[in-house]
Design an enzyme around this catalytic site. Structure first.
Site, PDB file in Angstrom:
ATOM      1  N   SER A 145      -5.144 -19.363  19.425  1.00 14.14           N
ATOM      2  CA  SER A 145      -4.452 -18.102  19.143  1.00 14.14           C
ATOM      3  C   SER A 145      -3.474 -17.790  20.268  1.00 14.14           C
ATOM      4  CB  SER A 145      -5.508 -16.995  19.063  1.00 14.14           C
ATOM      5  OG  SER A 145      -4.929 -15.709  19.119  1.00 14.14           O
ATOM      6  N   TYR A 158     -12.199 -11.218  20.834  1.00 10.11           N
ATOM      7  CA  TYR A 158     -11.386 -12.283  20.215  1.00 10.11           C
ATOM      8  C   TYR A 158     -10.662 -13.084  21.304  1.00 10.11           C
ATOM      9  CZ  TYR A 158      -8.041 -14.258  16.783  1.00 10.11           C
ATOM     10  OH  TYR A 158      -7.283 -15.094  15.979  1.00 10.11           O
TER      11      TYR A 158
END
Ligand code: NAP
Ligand code: GCO
Length: 265
Positions: A145, A158
């Protein structure tokens, strides 16, 4: 020496691939010749995935499996090996996000995100690596990510998980590279999928969501990316053409990480 991007004869297992990025990557790999196997968390999602692959002309095999459950993962990998064949390419795609300010987040929620986004890639990779060692080759692609590199408000769990996944990628490369196993990551930018739909919702007056406008301004491409745009990079990393690429995170972000942001007008 010829350049070989073909995945002909390879079996690719893409986790959480009923829709979104996983589906797009699996579809690209199918077009490059791979047999596709995917899993998802429940039968409804697997059925939805099977219908979508069929509509795309892809003969995929789907399994229900929670990637955080080590026993279930081991049993599923065993089943895939018996029913389809040994896994040549693993894409750790299944993931979740919880957008909660850190000081309001429960430890249970933090753990849940780490479990799906970091522990699960460890569990699934561990289940396929022994057979890759035995057969003398294997490709693992971890879906990382922007948050493997950057932080932002509300995504502490996250970011911790995706930063950890970047290092798990490098460690798998370090530990198993000698067996001709390549483990790389793909770091997508901001992609139009259900996961990011809340960040793109139109406002009551029809204007863009402020976060939507923010991402367009942060991206040199000046747009959100489509899941299909991750297929080419994934096929490359899964192919023989990338046999010397190991422990690398390929950011497919329309240039976000290269850019300081739009200057004031
Ligand atoms: P997504 O909604 O995150 O899709 C992931 C899939 O994984 C869903 O089908 C989901 O099922 C499934 N899943 C969740 N927990 C699972 C579990 N425990 N076991 C098995 N499957 C599970 O959509 P996406 O945006 O395509 O994301 C795919 C990956 O890319 C994720 O790892 C995400 O973090 C990453 N990513 C996304 C973006 C983006 O902008 N969209 C950018 C960078 C990275 P449910 O539908 O039940 O949740
Ligand atoms: C968010 C987004 C991101 C993206 C993606 C960026 O809330 O900031 O959901 O985290 O999904 O992972 O690469």
């Amino acid at each position: 020496m010829s350049v070989n991007f073909s995945l002909e004869g390879k079996i690719a297992f893409v986790t959480g691939a009923s829709y979104g990025i996983g589906f797009a990557i699996a579809s690209g790999m199918a077009k490059a010749g791979a047999k596709i196997v995917f899993n998802d968390i429940n039968q409804d999602l697997v059925n939805k995935g099977l219908a979508a692959y069929k509509e795309a002309g892809i003969d995929a095999a789907g399994y229900v499996c929670d990637v955080t459950d080590e026993e279930a993962v081991n049993a599923t990998v065993e089943k895939i090996t018996k029913e389809v064949g040994p896994i040549d390419i693993l894409v750790n795609n299944a993931g979740i996000i919880k957008r909660i300010p850190m000081i309001e987040m429960s430890a249970a929620d933090f753990r849940k995100v780490i479990d799906v986004d970091l522990n699960a890639p460890f569990i699934v990779s561990k289940a396929v690596i022994p057979s890759m060692i035995e057969r003398g080759h294997g490709k693992i692609i971890n879906i990382c990510s922007m948050m493997s590199e950057l932080g932002r408000e509300t995504v502490s769990a996250y970011a911790a998980a995706k930063g950890g996944l970047k290092m798990l990628t490098r460690n798998i490369c370090s530990e198993y590279g000698k067996y001709n196993i390549q483990c790389n990551g793909i770091g997508p930018g901001y992609i139009e999928t259900p996961q990011t739909a809340p960040l793109r919702e139109r406002q009551a007056d029809g204007s863009r969501h402020p976060f939507d406008a923010f991402i367009v301004a942060k991206t040199p491409a000046e747009r959100w990316l489509k899941p299909e745009e991750l297929a080419g990079p994934a096929v490359f990393l899964a192919s023989e053409a990338a046999d010397a690429v190991n422990g690398h995170i390929l950011y497919v972000d329309g240039g976000i990480l290269a850019y300081i942001g739009k200057q004031p007008q």
